[in-house]
Design a protein around this motif. Structure first.
Motif, PDB file in Angstrom:
ATOM      1  N   ALA A 151      -5.804  -0.643   5.764  1.00 38.37           N
ATOM      2  CA  ALA A 151      -4.991  -1.559   4.947  1.00 38.37           C
ATOM      3  C   ALA A 151      -4.800  -1.015   3.541  1.00 38.37           C
ATOM      4  N   PRO A 152      -4.156   0.173   3.426  1.00 36.25           N
ATOM      5  CA  PRO A 152      -3.912   0.720   2.085  1.00 36.25           C
ATOM      6  C   PRO A 152      -2.966  -0.184   1.303  1.00 36.25           C
ATOM      7  N   VAL A 153      -2.958   0.021   0.000  1.00 36.05           N
ATOM      8  CA  VAL A 153      -2.207  -0.892  -0.864  1.00 36.05           C
ATOM      9  C   VAL A 153      -1.219  -0.148  -1.742  1.00 36.05           C
ATOM     10  N   SER A 154      -0.236  -0.898  -2.196  1.00 38.94           N
ATOM     11  CA  SER A 154       0.686  -0.405  -3.207  1.00 38.94           C
ATOM     12  C   SER A 154       0.695  -1.439  -4.331  1.00 38.94           C
ATOM     13  N   GLY A 155       0.919  -0.976  -5.538  1.00 43.02           N
ATOM     14  CA  GLY A 155       0.948  -1.914  -6.669  1.00 43.02           C
ATOM     15  C   GLY A 155       0.085  -1.452  -7.831  1.00 43.02           C
ATOM     16  N   GLY A 156      -0.772  -0.468  -7.575  1.00 45.84           N
ATOM     17  CA  GLY A 156      -1.552   0.137  -8.644  1.00 45.84           C
ATOM     18  C   GLY A 156      -2.585  -0.785  -9.267  1.00 45.84           C
TER      19      GLY A 156
ATOM     20  N   GLY B  57      -3.595  -9.905  -2.682  1.00 42.78           N
ATOM     21  CA  GLY B  57      -2.219  -9.392  -2.641  1.00 42.78           C
ATOM     22  C   GLY B  57      -1.204 -10.464  -2.317  1.00 42.78           C
ATOM     23  N   HIS B  58       0.055 -10.137  -2.567  1.00 42.42           N
ATOM     24  CA  HIS B  58       1.142 -11.082  -2.313  1.00 42.42           C
ATOM     25  C   HIS B  58       1.880 -10.802  -1.022  1.00 42.42           C
ATOM     26  N   ARG B  59       2.051  -9.496  -0.708  1.00 39.28           N
ATOM     27  CA  ARG B  59       2.815  -9.159   0.502  1.00 39.28           C
ATOM     28  C   ARG B  59       1.900  -8.420   1.460  1.00 39.28           C
ATOM     29  N   ILE B  60       1.860  -8.932   2.683  1.00 39.41           N
ATOM     30  CA  ILE B  60       0.967  -8.342   3.677  1.00 39.41           C
ATOM     31  C   ILE B  60       1.803  -8.012   4.914  1.00 39.41           C
ATOM     32  N   PHE B  61       1.923  -6.714   5.198  1.00 35.36           N
ATOM     33  CA  PHE B  61       2.772  -6.274   6.315  1.00 35.36           C
ATOM     34  C   PHE B  61       1.914  -5.752   7.458  1.00 35.36           C
ATOM     35  N   HIS B  62       2.270  -6.146   8.675  1.00 38.99           N
ATOM     36  CA  HIS B  62       1.661  -5.488   9.822  1.00 38.99           C
ATOM     37  C   HIS B  62       2.538  -4.277  10.149  1.00 38.99           C
TER      38      HIS B  62
ATOM     39  N   ILE C 298       0.349   5.493   7.618  1.00 38.32           N
ATOM     40  CA  ILE C 298       1.653   6.151   7.794  1.00 38.32           C
ATOM     41  C   ILE C 298       2.640   5.581   6.767  1.00 38.32           C
ATOM     42  N   ALA C 299       2.695   4.235   6.689  1.00 36.04           N
ATOM     43  CA  ALA C 299       3.633   3.595   5.757  1.00 36.04           C
ATOM     44  C   ALA C 299       3.319   3.982   4.316  1.00 36.04           C
ATOM     45  N   LYS C 300       2.034   3.982   3.983  1.00 37.97           N
ATOM     46  CA  LYS C 300       1.614   4.273   2.605  1.00 37.97           C
ATOM     47  C   LYS C 300       1.971   5.716   2.213  1.00 37.97           C
ATOM     48  N   ILE C 301       1.696   6.649   3.114  1.00 39.17           N
ATOM     49  CA  ILE C 301       1.943   8.060   2.812  1.00 39.17           C
ATOM     50  C   ILE C 301       3.451   8.321   2.691  1.00 39.17           C
ATOM     51  N   CYS C 302       4.237   7.700   3.585  1.00 36.92           N
ATOM     52  CA  CYS C 302       5.704   7.841   3.478  1.00 36.92           C
ATOM     53  C   CYS C 302       6.188   7.251   2.158  1.00 36.92           C
ATOM     54  N   ASN C 303       5.682   6.074   1.812  1.00 38.36           N
ATOM     55  CA  ASN C 303       6.103   5.428   0.566  1.00 38.36           C
ATOM     56  C   ASN C 303       5.814   6.322  -0.640  1.00 38.36           C
ATOM     57  N   ASN C 304       4.590   6.863  -0.691  1.00 37.62           N
ATOM     58  CA  ASN C 304       4.230   7.646  -1.876  1.00 37.62           C
ATOM     59  C   ASN C 304       4.968   8.980  -1.927  1.00 37.62           C
ATOM     60  N   MET C 305       5.243   9.567  -0.765  1.00 35.23           N
ATOM     61  CA  MET C 305       6.043  10.800  -0.762  1.00 35.23           C
ATOM     62  C   MET C 305       7.435  10.508  -1.327  1.00 35.23           C
ATOM     63  N   MET C 306       8.015   9.376  -0.935  1.00 30.71           N
ATOM     64  CA  MET C 306       9.337   9.012  -1.456  1.00 30.71           C
ATOM     65  C   MET C 306       9.272   8.702  -2.950  1.00 30.71           C
ATOM     66  N   ALA C 307       8.202   8.004  -3.366  1.00 32.34           N
ATOM     67  CA  ALA C 307       8.070   7.665  -4.785  1.00 32.34           C
ATOM     68  C   ALA C 307       7.960   8.934  -5.629  1.00 32.34           C
TER      69      ALA C 307
ATOM     70  N   THR D 296       0.603  -5.061  -2.479  1.00 33.25           N
ATOM     71  CA  THR D 296       1.203  -5.063  -1.148  1.00 33.25           C
ATOM     72  C   THR D 296       0.211  -4.370  -0.212  1.00 33.25           C
ATOM     73  N   PHE D 297      -0.137  -5.043   0.886  1.00 35.80           N
ATOM     74  CA  PHE D 297      -1.016  -4.434   1.897  1.00 35.80           C
ATOM     75  C   PHE D 297      -0.171  -3.965   3.077  1.00 35.80           C
ATOM     76  N   MET D 298      -0.408  -2.726   3.526  1.00 37.35           N
ATOM     77  CA  MET D 298       0.280  -2.176   4.705  1.00 37.35           C
ATOM     78  C   MET D 298      -0.813  -1.983   5.752  1.00 37.35           C
ATOM     79  N   VAL D 299      -0.743  -2.781   6.795  1.00 31.11           N
ATOM     80  CA  VAL D 299      -1.913  -2.892   7.664  1.00 31.11           C
ATOM     81  C   VAL D 299      -1.658  -2.298   9.044  1.00 31.11           C
ATOM     82  N   GLY D 300      -2.598  -1.451   9.465  1.00 32.44           N
ATOM     83  CA  GLY D 300      -2.559  -0.900  10.814  1.00 32.44           C
ATOM     84  C   GLY D 300      -3.721  -1.437  11.627  1.00 32.44           C
ATOM     85  N   GLY D 301      -3.450  -1.768  12.881  1.00 30.78           N
ATOM     86  CA  GLY D 301      -4.508  -2.300  13.750  1.00 30.78           C
ATOM     87  C   GLY D 301      -3.957  -3.452  14.560  1.00 30.78           C
ATOM     88  N   ASP D 302      -4.864  -4.192  15.163  1.00 34.09           N
ATOM     89  CA  ASP D 302      -4.478  -5.325  16.017  1.00 34.09           C
ATOM     90  C   ASP D 302      -3.896  -6.472  15.205  1.00 34.09           C
TER      91      ASP D 302
END
Ligand code: NAD
Length: 295
Positions: A119-124, A155-160, A169-178, A134-140
């Motif tokens: 559950a990595p996060v964005s928002g610093g 956090g305010h936004r929690i994505f499965h 995956i989502a976090k690494i893609c986001n930061n590469m784009m940022a 923002t939590f980007m969550v992998g798992g069940d």
């Protein structure tokens, strides 16, 4: 109210744990340093000198440590946290780590009958302090629903994002784009400046044109365009260039693992590598404009 064992009380972990306590959860905490003890106690968190004391009796173990190496140190092995967690406890790793290391943690949890979420996060640090991550969550999905009340305290936004590792995956893609967005935004400001165009003018035009992106609209690398961004406070108190470099290297590794070329991601890693080698790793990543401008 949940019982949380929080491990890793650094720049992100301490404010996250503080918000979890503020939301009414019982938080016991452990870090290899004791620097956080006083601030934790003031926030109603119980600081522990041993990791075992932080996780004894917990329903949720949360980690916020630098890299996959520390995540594995904390959880794996006979003396690791997975071996000692109470039955039914849910593991939430919010560190940004390699996708395969995250999946290995899920597998290790499964063999011990424990559920894991990446559950990595964005928002610093600002988002961690404000409880707006923002939590980007992998798992069940069912495990995420169990964790949701705890994550909502931080956090305010929690994505499965999907199955095991998908949060990373989502976090690494986001930061590469940022990172790529920041570099090209900085190049654009540097180029316009050489031709005498004020940064305000470029921002006003591009923000409503096809080149618009987060770095241009919300996080400009040029000081003075927006009040509450790192560039307007000497590039301090933001997302350290060294951490951005770490995340770009995670993207590079993921690209290698997948056999996928990431030419722009790799170029961004090379540029941030040069910037950090020159001793600027602790500055916010938007400070890369200094190097691109030749300062
Ligand atoms: P940090 O270095 O400030 O804090 C990490 C903490 O973990 C430190 O206090 C350290 O002592 C502790 N630690 C290390 N090994 C440990 C162990 N074995 N057991 C217990 N504690 C241990 O780092 P941070 O900025 O809080 O970042 C943590 C994670 O969050 C990283 O993966 C980072 O990429 C990610 N992240 C950071 C930001 C940010 O803006 N700082 C934003 C999003 C994500």
């Amino acid at each position: 109210m949940a019982r949380i064992g929080f491990i890793g009380l650094g720049r992100m972990g301490l404010p996250m744990a503080r918000n979890a306590a503020k939301a009414g959860h019982a938080v016991r905490a452990y870090d290899i340093t004791t620097a956080y003890h006083q601030a934790a106690t003031e926030a109603g968190i119980v600081p522990c000198n041993r990791v075992d004391d932080a996780i004894a009796d917990c329903e949720f173990a949360i980690t916020m440590v630098p890299t996959g190496r520390q995540v594995h140190e904390v959880y794996l092995g006979d003396e690791g946290v997975l071996a000692k967690l109470p039955a039914g406890a849910l593991v939430i790793d919010s560190s940004t780590i390699n996708i395969s290391e995250a999946r290995a943690l899920h597998d290790a949890g499964r063999t011990r009958g424990l559920a894991v979420l990446d559950a990595p996060v964005s928002g610093g640090v600002m988002g961690a302090e404000a409880g707006t991550l923002t939590f980007m969550v992998g798992g069940d999905a069912a495990d995420l629903e169990r964790a949701r009340p705890v994550l909502e305290g931080m956090g305010h936004r929690i994505f499965h994002a999907g199955a095991a590792g998908s949060g990373q995956i989502a976090k690494i893609c986001n930061n590469m784009m940022a990172a790529c967005g920041m570099i090209v935004t900085a190049e654009a400001f540097a180029l316009a400046k050489r031709f005498g165009m004020p940064a305000e003018t470029l921002r006003e035009i591009v923000s409503v044109s096809t080149g618009s992106c987060f770095s241009m609209t919300n996080y400009p690398p040029v000081p003075g365009l927006l009040p509450n961004v790192p560039s307007s406070r000497e590039y301090t108190n933001g997302f350290a260039a060294a951490l951005m470099l770490k995340d770009l290297r995670l993207a590079e590794q993921a690209g290698l693992d997948a056999g996928l070329p990431l030419p722009l991601g790799q170029a961004a890693a090379a540029l941030f590598g040069m910037f950090c080698s020159a001793g600027h790793g602790q500055l916010d990543y938007s400070a890369i404009i200094k190097m691109l401008e030749g300062n």
